[in-house]
Design an enzyme around this catalytic site. Structure first.
Site, PDB file in Angstrom:
ATOM      1  N   GLY A   1       0.812  -1.213   0.000  1.00 24.86           N
ATOM      2  CA  GLY A   1       0.000   0.000   0.000  1.00 24.86           C
ATOM      3  C   GLY A   1       0.840   1.255   0.000  1.00 24.86           C
ATOM      4  O   GLY A   1       1.658   1.459   0.897  1.00 24.86           O
ATOM      5  N   SER A   2       0.678   2.137  -0.974  1.00 18.96           N
ATOM      6  CA  SER A   2       1.603   3.249  -1.089  1.00 18.96           C
ATOM      7  C   SER A   2       1.104   4.279  -2.097  1.00 18.96           C
ATOM      8  O   SER A   2      -0.023   4.224  -2.561  1.00 18.96           O
ATOM      9  CB  SER A   2       2.985   2.731  -1.508  1.00 18.96           C
ATOM     10  OG  SER A   2       2.853   1.879  -2.634  1.00 18.96           O
ATOM     11  N   ARG A   3       2.030   5.197  -2.447  1.00 18.67           N
ATOM     12  CA  ARG A   3       1.701   6.268  -3.387  1.00 18.67           C
ATOM     13  C   ARG A   3       2.975   6.683  -4.117  1.00 18.67           C
ATOM     14  O   ARG A   3       4.069   6.629  -3.550  1.00 18.67           O
ATOM     15  CB  ARG A   3       1.109   7.439  -2.614  1.00 18.67           C
ATOM     16  CG  ARG A   3       0.899   8.722  -3.411  1.00 18.67           C
ATOM     17  CD  ARG A   3       0.117   9.685  -2.548  1.00 18.67           C
ATOM     18  NE  ARG A   3       0.294  11.065  -2.933  1.00 18.67           N
ATOM     19  CZ  ARG A   3      -0.291  12.072  -2.292  1.00 18.67           C
ATOM     20  NH1 ARG A   3      -1.061  11.837  -1.246  1.00 18.67           N
ATOM     21  NH2 ARG A   3      -0.096  13.315  -2.692  1.00 18.67           N
TER      22      ARG A   3
END
Length: 240
Positions: free
Chosen positions: A203-205
């Site tokens: 989960g990230s950006r």
């Protein structure tokens, strides 16, 4: 009556394996320890309970899927910046690049892509060029879809110069459950568009900062394919 003899049928098992290799994406090396641990835990759990063994097998398969690294083919276009990640375009706005890169504190157009746990989590180079700086900064682990995640969360920033002389900044940002950012490129490396350069676990950006004069070609809410989706057209190179 003459004719050509039909070629003998190949080994069906070998053919099936070849189809599987072409269908199932390879796994990023960073995932091998996790998958190996999952397999070992599954084998141990199965000795005590078939149900636990099944749960372990499913969890191991999900882990392998998370670390998948599918082959991508960059479009044959010059003067563009490609998506560095699979995901959802969550923000398109002007913002100042990370201070640790030492760039002027002037706003640039930023396109943010949010990666859920179901997306491919490897990051890809947005254009052909040379890496000028790589800077890591520790931080918080807020949900990556929040606006302030770009400023507050743990991140790894990369400044590169394209073949046309433009500056591109790509920032890997840890998310709510992400606890490890891996960057595999170094200053001075010559890189190709679409090549894998890192991965963020769970989960990230990813933020992409564009040079002034770029024309953004994606919209908020659009899904991107890392290494293939064109994020923006870059300005024409200056004539010397």
């Amino acid at each position: 009556m003459s004719g050509t003899r039909p070629e003998p049928a190949g080994n069906p098992v070998a053919h099936a394996l070849q189809l599987a290799r072409e269908t199932l994406p390879p796994m990023h090396p960073a995932g091998r320890p996790f998958v190996a641990g999952g397999i070992a835990a599954t084998l141990v759990a199965r000795r005590f309970s078939k149900r636990l063994g099944l749960v372990g097998a499913l969890a191991t398969a999900a882990t392998a899927a998370f670390f998948r690294e599918p082959k991508r083919v960059p479009p044959p276009r010059d003067g563009v910046a490609l998506a560095s990640a699979d995901g959802l375009v969550s923000l398109i706005e002007e913002a100042v690049p990370p201070a640790e890169l030492g760039l002027p504190a002037e706003p640039r157009m930023r396109v943010s892509v949010f990666l859920s746990v179901f997306d491919v989590h490897v990051q890809r180079v947005p254009a052909n060029g040379v890496i000028e700086r790589v800077a890591y900064r520790p931080g918080k682990f807020l949900s990556a879809d929040l606006d302030k995640a770009s400023d507050d969360n743990e991140r790894n920033s990369v400044l590169m110069r394209t073949e046309d002389g433009h500056e591109l900044v790509v920032v890997q940002i840890a998310g709510l459950v992400a606890r490890r950012i891996l960057c595999e490129i170094r200053e001075g490396d010559k890189v190709g568009a679409g090549a894998t350069y890192g991965i963020i676990r769970f989960g990230s950006r990813v933020d992409l900062y564009l040079p002034p004069g770029s024309r953004v070609l994606v919209a908020k809410g659009q899904r991107t394919v890392g290494g293939e989706t064109v994020i923006a057209e870059l300005p024409a190179p200056a004539k010397g």
